[in-house]
Design a protein around this motif. Structure first.
Motif, PDB file in Angstrom:
ATOM      1  N   LEU A 192      -4.377   1.418  -2.144  1.00  0.00           N
ATOM      2  CA  LEU A 192      -4.840   1.130  -0.891  1.00  0.00           C
ATOM      3  C   LEU A 192      -5.706   0.014  -0.900  1.00  0.00           C
TER       4      LEU A 192
ATOM      5  N   VAL B 146      -8.159  13.483  -1.953  1.00  0.00           N
ATOM      6  CA  VAL B 146      -6.853  12.981  -1.439  1.00  0.00           C
ATOM      7  C   VAL B 146      -6.520  13.585  -0.404  1.00  0.00           C
TER       8      VAL B 146
ATOM      9  N   ASP C 246       0.599  -1.309  -0.064  1.00  0.00           N
ATOM     10  CA  ASP C 246      -0.192  -0.014  -0.077  1.00  0.00           C
ATOM     11  C   ASP C 246       0.822   1.308   0.008  1.00  0.00           C
ATOM     12  N   TYR C 247       0.429   2.352  -0.694  1.00  0.00           N
ATOM     13  CA  TYR C 247       1.301   3.495  -0.783  1.00  0.00           C
ATOM     14  C   TYR C 247       0.398   4.616  -1.248  1.00  0.00           C
ATOM     15  N   VAL C 248       0.808   5.947  -1.031  1.00  0.00           N
ATOM     16  CA  VAL C 248       0.230   7.106  -1.526  1.00  0.00           C
ATOM     17  C   VAL C 248       1.432   7.982  -1.944  1.00  0.00           C
TER      18      VAL C 248
ATOM     19  N   GLU D 263      -6.731   1.486  -6.805  1.00  0.00           N
ATOM     20  CA  GLU D 263      -5.747   2.412  -7.354  1.00  0.00           C
ATOM     21  C   GLU D 263      -6.407   3.559  -8.007  1.00  0.00           C
TER      22      GLU D 263
ATOM     23  N   THR E  96      -4.891   7.598  -9.873  1.00  0.00           N
ATOM     24  CA  THR E  96      -4.039   8.617 -10.075  1.00  0.00           C
ATOM     25  C   THR E  96      -4.716   9.798 -10.627  1.00  0.00           C
TER      26      THR E  96
ATOM     27  N   LEU F  74      -2.184   6.510  -5.734  1.00  0.00           N
ATOM     28  CA  LEU F  74      -2.261   5.576  -4.719  1.00  0.00           C
ATOM     29  C   LEU F  74      -2.715   4.398  -4.803  1.00  0.00           C
TER      30      LEU F  74
ATOM     31  N   TYR G 202      -2.064   9.668   5.252  1.00  0.00           N
ATOM     32  CA  TYR G 202      -2.310   9.986   3.873  1.00  0.00           C
ATOM     33  C   TYR G 202      -3.628   9.146   3.625  1.00  0.00           C
ATOM     34  N   GLY G 203      -4.488   9.372   2.403  1.00  0.00           N
ATOM     35  CA  GLY G 203      -5.352   8.557   1.861  1.00  0.00           C
ATOM     36  C   GLY G 203      -6.420   9.319   1.375  1.00  0.00           C
ATOM     37  N   TRP G 204      -7.636   8.731   1.285  1.00  0.00           N
ATOM     38  CA  TRP G 204      -8.707   9.441   0.553  1.00  0.00           C
ATOM     39  C   TRP G 204     -10.165   9.230   1.274  1.00  0.00           C
TER      40      TRP G 204
ATOM     41  N   TYR H 294       2.174  11.915  -2.953  1.00  0.00           N
ATOM     42  CA  TYR H 294       1.176  13.428  -3.073  1.00  0.00           C
ATOM     43  C   TYR H 294       2.156  14.265  -3.183  1.00  0.00           C
TER      44      TYR H 294
END
Length: 436
Positions: free
Chosen positions: A228, A375, A37-39, A232, A234, A226, A101-103, A41
């Motif tokens: 998560l 985001v 998992d990654y973000v 996905e 972008t 991202l 970090y997230g949405w 920004y």
């Protein structure tokens, strides 16, 4: 916003000079497979890769689940405002310092929220690129070592060639929804509503390569990438939804009014003049700015609310917009979560008045999810930054899609609003890279 992550031990930090451009560096990290998992920004002058999961907060319609290091996951029901449920979850963080970090989904603002509403993580490792320097901070020495080895290797993430997506399909049903919205506006149900359409991509997508290709062609206020929980996305956000610093200063950046851009100097100048003098576009922008002011009055000291750069043209990839900035200082007792709640969803992606417009959107469209949501990055020190999610690609379970909308007011015509969605989709549709 601070860069350190700490548990009971001091964080591990590595600072290096790195020759790669930040975009290439972020793509290399995202495509490396080091973190499930990654973000990513991007803010002006700063790029952050947040990799792995040290802690996690997931908000669903019926419950909020929090998992902090050293503790079993806790799931609790919640009522009231989604922003308050998130604020309470992060208030319980057993960490002296953290960044998350997230949405957040558009449906957070619905009268009856449904489905997954938010997903945020505190990463194990952060990689921040600023001013030619790369700072790697984390809680796991193995992660730090692996990132250092990756940075030391020559080359980068292989970027595929785009296969442009046809944006001209689906016009008839969209025009019909626009006509329905115009009729509701004339009937006095609301002043403005953003009606959007989904465009399915006919093949699996290399999301990391699409981010690289799209970012090279766009000039966003924020960009993101991202993955998560297998979802996905972008995108190249044209506007800041809410930015709050640790001192409580708030800024939002409503953009409304659109014309095509990138068609050559003479055409761009002509469409810019048309944009700046079109009564429908000027009205659409002015009522959006007024709404943003009213929203900040709810959470800010009254005499601190200001409008700057009123109706300045902002060039965003394949389109240009009328833009303004609205700012203020939080009132005593108010937090960044209050500011986000007041401004969410963005007026330029929902409508006026918001409750009636959101209700119309839930009738006219299927679930939006992340489209026109946000985001977000938020910190223990009270700072928060959020990008309005537009000009984006979404992918899950082997399927990918785009989405774009247009602001409908009483003077709108279905043909012009459909054309506007094509112009906006063209910020990303030509840059979609198939997965091989």
């Amino acid at each position: 916003m601070s860069t350190g992550l700490r548990t009971d031990a001091n964080p591990v930090e590595l600072v290096v000079e790195h020759a790669s451009a930040p975009l290439a560096l972020m793509a290399r990290l995202a495509g490396s497979g080091l973190f499930g998992d990654y973000v990513v920004y991007e803010r002006p002058g700063s790029w952050t890769f947040a990799g792995g999961v040290l802690a996690e907060v997931v908000l669903d319609a019926g419950a909020v689940r929090a998992h902090w290091p050293g503790q079993a996951p806790v799931t609790r029901p919640w009522t009231g405002r989604p922003a308050d449920a998130l604020r309470r979850a992060f208030a319980d963080a057993p960490l002296p310092a953290w960044n998350a970090y997230g949405w957040i989904a558009f449906e957070c603002a619905a009268a009856r929220p449904s489905g997954r509403l938010a997903h945020l993580v505190v990463p194990r490792t952060e990689v921040r690129a600023e001013n030619g320097r790369v700072t790697v901070t984390g809680t796991d020495e193995t992660d730090i070592e692996q990132v250092a080895e990756l940075l030391a290797k020559p080359g980068g993430h292989p970027v595929g060639e785009p296969s442009p997506v046809d944006v001209s399909v689906g016009g008839a049903p969209y025009r019909a929804r626009v006509a329905e919205a115009v009729a509701e506006i004339h009937a006095g149900l609301y002043q403005k509503v953003i009606v959007s359409r989904r465009l399915d991509v006919p093949h699996p997508v290399d999301v990391v390569s699409t981010y690289v290709r799209g970012r090279e062609a766009n000039t966003p206020a924020r960009s993101f990438l991202l993955d998560l929980g297998g979802f996905e996305a972008t995108g190249f956000s044209p506007e800041v939804l809410a930015s709050v610093d640790s001192a409580g200063r708030v800024m939002t950046q409503p953009l409304a009014g659109t014309r095509a851009f990138g068609l050559g100097p003479d055409t761009d100048a002509r469409t810019r003049h048309d944009l700046e003098t079109d009564p429908k576009e000027i009205y659409e922008h002015a009522v959006s700015v007024r709404t943003s002011q009213e929203e900040l009055y709810r959470v800010c000291e009254q005499d601190s609310v200001r409008v700057t750069g009123f109706m300045t043209v902002k060039e965003r990839g394949s389109v240009q917009h009328l833009g303004s900035s609205v700012s203020g200082t939080l009132s005593p007792g108010r937090t960044a979560w209050d500011a986000l709640d007041a401004l969410f969803p963005g007026v330029t992606a929902s409508g006026i008045p918001k409750p009636e417009a959101i209700d119309a959107i839930t009738r006219l469209e299927e679930r939006r999810g992340l489209y026109s949501g946000a985001v977000v990055t938020v910190s223990h020190d009270g700072a928060l930054d959020s990008a309005l999610v537009l000009r984006a690609l979404y992918a899950e379970n082997g399927r990918a899609w785009l989405r774009a909308g247009a602001g409908i007011v009483s003077a709108s015509t279905p043909d012009r609003e459909y054309e506007e969605t094509c112009e906006k989709l063209s910020s990303i549709a030509p840059h979609v890279v198939p997965r091989t």
